[in-house]
Write an enzyme that holds these catalytic residues in place. Sequence first.
Site, PDB file in Angstrom:
ATOM      1  N   HIS A 221      33.147  45.702  36.098  1.00  0.00           N
ATOM      2  CA  HIS A 221      33.213  47.033  36.717  1.00  0.00           C
ATOM      3  C   HIS A 221      32.145  47.983  36.161  1.00  0.00           C
ATOM      4  CE1 HIS A 221      36.838  45.443  38.226  1.00  0.00           C
ATOM      5  NE2 HIS A 221      37.690  45.936  37.360  1.00  0.00           N
TER       6      HIS A 221
ATOM      7  N   ASP B 190      37.414  41.872  31.009  1.00  0.00           N
ATOM      8  CA  ASP B 190      38.295  42.425  32.043  1.00  0.00           C
ATOM      9  C   ASP B 190      37.663  43.623  32.762  1.00  0.00           C
ATOM     10  OD1 ASP B 190      40.791  42.126  33.332  1.00  0.00           O
ATOM     11  OD2 ASP B 190      41.588  43.868  32.281  1.00  0.00           O
TER      12      ASP B 190
ATOM     13  N   SER C 239      52.208  33.986  47.107  1.00  0.00           N
ATOM     14  CA  SER C 239      53.454  34.390  46.445  1.00  0.00           C
ATOM     15  C   SER C 239      53.187  35.200  45.173  1.00  0.00           C
ATOM     16  CB  SER C 239      54.273  33.146  46.087  1.00  0.00           C
ATOM     17  OG  SER C 239      53.519  32.324  45.198  1.00  0.00           O
TER      18      SER C 239
ATOM     19  N   LEU D 222      49.015  39.718  43.002  1.00  0.00           N
ATOM     20  CA  LEU D 222      47.889  40.343  43.701  1.00  0.00           C
ATOM     21  C   LEU D 222      48.135  40.362  45.205  1.00  0.00           C
ATOM     22  CD1 LEU D 222      45.000  41.568  43.379  1.00  0.00           C
ATOM     23  CD2 LEU D 222      44.116  39.292  43.874  1.00  0.00           C
TER      24      LEU D 222
END
Length: 524
Positions: A267, A262, A44, A47
């Site tokens: 990354h 983050d 739900s 993402l």
Amino acid sequence: HTCPPTDQSALDLIIKSLKSPTMVCEGTHFDGKIPHTFVIFGASGDLAKKKIYPTLWWLYRDDLLPKPTKFCGYARSKLTIAKLKESCLQYMKVQPQEQAKYEEFWALNEYVSGSYDGRTGFELLNQQLELMENKNRANRIFYLALPPSVFEEVTVNIKQICMSVCGWNRVIIEKPFGRDDESSRALSDHLAGLFHEEQLYRIDHYLGKEMVQNLMTIRFGNKILSSTWNRENIASVLITFKEPFGTQGRGGYFDEFGIIRDVMQNHLLQILSLVAMEKPVSCHPDDIRDEKVKVLKAIQALTLDDMVLGQYLGNPQGATEDARTGYLEDPTVNGDSTTPTYALGVLKINNERWQGVPFILRCGKALNERKAEVRIQYQDVPGDIFEGSTKRNELVIRVQPGEALYFKMMTKSPGITFDIEETEMDLTYEHRYKDSYLPDAYERLILDVFCGSQMHFVRSDELREAWRIFTPILHQIEQQHVRPIAYKYGSRGPKQADTKCEENNFKYSGSYKWHGGQKQTNPN
């Protein structure tokens, strides 16, 4: 490109390419005829509706999933499939001619509501999965799109109650993988007690992006580049991630983690390891990941002297509410928060290839543009005969927006005078590969999980090294409440970051403007 024959599905073409001698790198364990069940925990949530369900639909639409594959969502919310379908619709990109297939996709979906901490919900889920599989042999994939607070209970319940008995089981885990080395180690140990490493897929969606996946080929498939990829030729490497928007009123979650956790620690460090690693002995996923770990081991932990930290202020002339709102004015953010929204860090790799070459990682929110790129800046030409008018060569790998690879070089400007100017050799994907379809990062990665290829996923020892590099600085920033430098929304970030780049052998000339891959009008 020739069109594929109509009697051969796109799936067969992909499987064929995975098994071809030139593609020994990929996992080829694609059980095309065995039923698969894909379970989405947190069905739900944001993402799930923005990324996971759309990705599963696109893979289903393009006939890239094994047949039969069924899908089951699980979350605390009391939802019907109709309600779930409605909340996902705006992200699904359904074309009018695809409507029938779209209905087929949702007919393969089920949803179970239950809590994350008790056994009852998971027992109901397992009954539903067995019903969907007709109690036959089936492979199961579990996608954990969940907050870290419920991770442990959910994984224990999956292991004890929901595992497929006859088929394989694979678990996809979303970041954050902990907050620091200690919490990350506790999570890794917890998971290792339940699953084998080859069952775990720690997803970093940057590893699914076209140009990030292309880094290996650029590096090891081109003699002209591999020969110069070292400290003798390269002055500095700048890896950049910029977003042109702020927290948009959802800063509470971001404030817990900050830009370093983050973006930079995952990354950007992943991209660094692909740029800097030695050639692996083969394209096998573990050989590649072994080399990435070796590079990370050669990097010392960051100190405050290596960093520039920033936090954005609202821009009174901003066009949107977000632009006029500073980070600390976000109602969900603590008014005296020192969480950085911008960070620049200089890493040094202590090995034979890279000693003395600064790797500058730079990322931030509320900046002047959206961009992610790797910029490899070469040394000045020795013995300059052009009276200082040459600029450094740069190889630029544009990850987003608009995938591109271009090489900045000097050339004589057209005409009678002997002036020299910067130009570029340009590979912009939308021109060279005009009609090719570049799949979304999540499409590649989820397909990799079905295939059993862990090449583009993060192994536990990679994670351990990443946290070793970043934990001391994160703790120092938090414990000493290091105050970030203010910068205006929509700017390039703190001026001190430019100074830090200059100090680390990155020269920004400002004279060159990439034409953005626009086609020249000359028909030749």
